[in-house]
Design a protein around this motif. Structure first.
Motif, PDB file in Angstrom:
ATOM      1  N   ARG A  36       0.830  -1.206   0.000  1.00 42.29           N
ATOM      2  CA  ARG A  36       0.000   0.000   0.000  1.00 42.29           C
ATOM      3  C   ARG A  36       0.867   1.260   0.000  1.00 42.29           C
ATOM      4  NH1 ARG A  36      -4.114   1.237   4.899  1.00 42.29           N
ATOM      5  NH2 ARG A  36      -2.130   1.399   6.007  1.00 42.29           N
ATOM      6  N   SER A  37       1.904   1.267   0.808  1.00 46.37           N
ATOM      7  CA  SER A  37       2.791   2.425   0.859  1.00 46.37           C
ATOM      8  C   SER A  37       3.421   2.692  -0.502  1.00 46.37           C
ATOM      9  CB  SER A  37       3.881   2.202   1.909  1.00 46.37           C
ATOM     10  OG  SER A  37       3.333   2.151   3.200  1.00 46.37           O
ATOM     11  N   LEU A  38       3.842   1.637  -1.169  1.00 50.93           N
ATOM     12  CA  LEU A  38       4.467   1.796  -2.489  1.00 50.93           C
ATOM     13  C   LEU A  38       3.451   2.269  -3.525  1.00 50.93           C
ATOM     14  CD1 LEU A  38       6.615  -1.475  -2.428  1.00 50.93           C
ATOM     15  CD2 LEU A  38       7.495   0.870  -2.327  1.00 50.93           C
ATOM     16  N   LEU A  39       2.250   1.746  -3.469  1.00 54.26           N
ATOM     17  CA  LEU A  39       1.223   2.118  -4.445  1.00 54.26           C
ATOM     18  C   LEU A  39       0.783   3.566  -4.300  1.00 54.26           C
ATOM     19  CD1 LEU A  39      -0.861  -1.168  -4.394  1.00 54.26           C
ATOM     20  CD2 LEU A  39       0.249  -0.187  -6.425  1.00 54.26           C
ATOM     21  N   GLN A  40       0.987   4.144  -3.122  1.00 55.70           N
ATOM     22  CA  GLN A  40       0.614   5.540  -2.914  1.00 55.70           C
ATOM     23  C   GLN A  40       1.510   6.494  -3.702  1.00 55.70           C
ATOM     24  OE1 GLN A  40       0.776   5.633   1.347  1.00 55.70           O
ATOM     25  NE2 GLN A  40      -1.367   5.055   1.586  1.00 55.70           N
ATOM     26  N   ASN A  41       2.580   5.986  -4.268  1.00 57.24           N
ATOM     27  CA  ASN A  41       3.458   6.816  -5.088  1.00 57.24           C
ATOM     28  C   ASN A  41       3.016   6.873  -6.552  1.00 57.24           C
ATOM     29  OD1 ASN A  41       5.288   7.585  -3.046  1.00 57.24           O
ATOM     30  ND2 ASN A  41       6.322   5.616  -3.190  1.00 57.24           N
ATOM     31  N   ARG A 184       3.924   7.158 -12.077  1.00 55.04           N
ATOM     32  CA  ARG A 184       4.398   7.599 -10.775  1.00 55.04           C
ATOM     33  C   ARG A 184       4.119   9.087 -10.578  1.00 55.04           C
ATOM     34  NH1 ARG A 184       7.585   4.213  -7.877  1.00 55.04           N
ATOM     35  NH2 ARG A 184       8.409   5.961  -6.703  1.00 55.04           N
ATOM     36  N   LYS A 185       3.883   9.469  -9.330  1.00 54.26           N
ATOM     37  CA  LYS A 185       3.727  10.871  -8.990  1.00 54.26           C
ATOM     38  C   LYS A 185       5.075  11.570  -9.147  1.00 54.26           C
ATOM     39  CE  LYS A 185       0.053  10.009  -5.603  1.00 54.26           C
ATOM     40  NZ  LYS A 185      -0.291  10.040  -4.166  1.00 54.26           N
ATOM     41  N   SER A 186       5.043  12.838  -9.550  1.00 55.15           N
ATOM     42  CA  SER A 186       6.296  13.580  -9.741  1.00 55.15           C
ATOM     43  C   SER A 186       6.993  13.844  -8.420  1.00 55.15           C
ATOM     44  CB  SER A 186       6.023  14.902 -10.462  1.00 55.15           C
ATOM     45  OG  SER A 186       5.068  15.671  -9.746  1.00 55.15           O
ATOM     46  N   ASN A 187       6.223  14.023  -7.339  1.00 56.49           N
ATOM     47  CA  ASN A 187       6.793  14.258  -6.010  1.00 56.49           C
ATOM     48  C   ASN A 187       6.154  13.288  -5.025  1.00 56.49           C
ATOM     49  OD1 ASN A 187       8.503  16.648  -6.531  1.00 56.49           O
ATOM     50  ND2 ASN A 187       6.532  17.589  -7.052  1.00 56.49           N
ATOM     51  N   PRO A 188       6.664  12.058  -4.985  1.00 60.04           N
ATOM     52  CA  PRO A 188       6.058  11.066  -4.090  1.00 60.04           C
ATOM     53  C   PRO A 188       6.080  11.526  -2.646  1.00 60.04           C
ATOM     54  CG  PRO A 188       7.632  10.036  -5.597  1.00 60.04           C
ATOM     55  CD  PRO A 188       7.812  11.513  -5.722  1.00 60.04           C
ATOM     56  N   SER A 189       5.002  11.257  -1.954  1.00 56.17           N
ATOM     57  CA  SER A 189       4.914  11.602  -0.538  1.00 56.17           C
ATOM     58  C   SER A 189       5.267  10.390   0.300  1.00 56.17           C
ATOM     59  CB  SER A 189       3.495  12.069  -0.217  1.00 56.17           C
ATOM     60  OG  SER A 189       2.576  11.050  -0.550  1.00 56.17           O
TER      61      SER A 189
END
Length: 265
Positions: A36-41, A184-189
């Motif tokens: 889940r943490s990885l997919l949030q990116n 992927r998001k440009s600025n992963p949180s």
């Protein structure tokens, strides 16, 4: 895209444990949390859990929830077992799809199998078909991954390792990303841990100090994550729905000489 991660079984499921007492759900849920943490990116991805730390969720309830949420893919995470309760030589990775061999599920299963075998070095037991409830009763494509044998002493050492659990999650997420062309998001949180007990091993003004601590923790078999918050670079080692699990990790880290704190996010 909506993804349901299913950590198979639960804390209290009878019989689902290694000969020396490791509960299968401990491994399954850890992989689901990492995934889940990885997919949030990734962009436009929503992750649901089929399982719960508070109770053993029945299979029918899990698949009903997936169907009512109209998720796009269902990924069930497991550790395998063989024999009548003792140690055996059976070892390796295998991935299951439903007997009708749905095209997308087959493609995803092949990617997952390839990734996990390459990254873990465990024997390749192949992609197989089965009439499992979570594959039969879900309206969307589904896969079930067996990530090693709790009844094999060498496999079990890996299953207990946070590094291995992270590796399994990474292999699954990479396969999902490749299959569905996730961006992927440009600025992963940092991983979202809302409502979880977080274990923090350090907070530094200088990023290098945080990176150095993360490297040390990683070499010791942990899975740290460095993120910036309120002017500090923080080193997070774990996030748990149950406080007792966070307390256990804090105790272990302190016994190894790390200064840790725990707080509810």
């Amino acid at each position: 895209m909506k993804i349901m991660l299913d950590a198979g079984h639960g804390y209290n499921t009878p019989g689902k444990r290694s000969p020396d007492g490791m509960i299968e759900y401990e491994f399954n849920r850890a992989v689901a949390l990492h995934a889940r943490s990885l997919l949030q990116n990734y962009q436009n991805v929503t992750v649901y859990f089929a399982h719960s730390d508070n109770r053993d969720v029945p299979l029918q309830e899990r698949t009903n929830n997936a169907n009512s949420l109209n998720v796009d893919i269902y990924v069930s995470i497991h550790a395998n077992a063989f024999g009548s309760g003792g140690w055996t030589s059976a070892s390796g990775i295998e991935t299951y799809i439903y007997t009708s061999k749905p095209r997308i599920a087959l493609q995803l299963a092949q990617k997952i199998q390839r990734n996990l075998v390459a990254e873990t070095g465990l024997p390749n037991r192949g992609v197989k078909t089965a009439d499992f409830h979570v594959l039969r009763e879900t309206k969307m494509d589904g896969v079930l991954v067996e990530c090693g044998f709790m009844t094999n002493q060498n496999d079990l050492k890996l299953l207990r390792s946070e590094e291995y659990r992270r590796t399994i999650a990474e292999g699954i997420v990479k396969a999902v990303s490749d299959q569905f062309n996730l961006k992927r998001k440009s600025n992963p949180s940092p991983p979202s841990t809302s409502g979880l007990y977080k274990v923090q091993a350090g907070a530094f003004k200088a990023k290098k100090n945080a990176d150095d601590l993360a490297t040390k923790l990683r070499s010791a078999g942990y899975t740290p994550y460095v993120y910036q918050e309120n002017g500090y670079y923080k080193v997070q080692v774990g996030a748990f729905e149950r406080k007792q699990n966070a307390d256990s990790l804090v105790s272990k880290l302190r016994n190894e000489g790390y200064e840790t704190v725990i707080f509810l996010d």
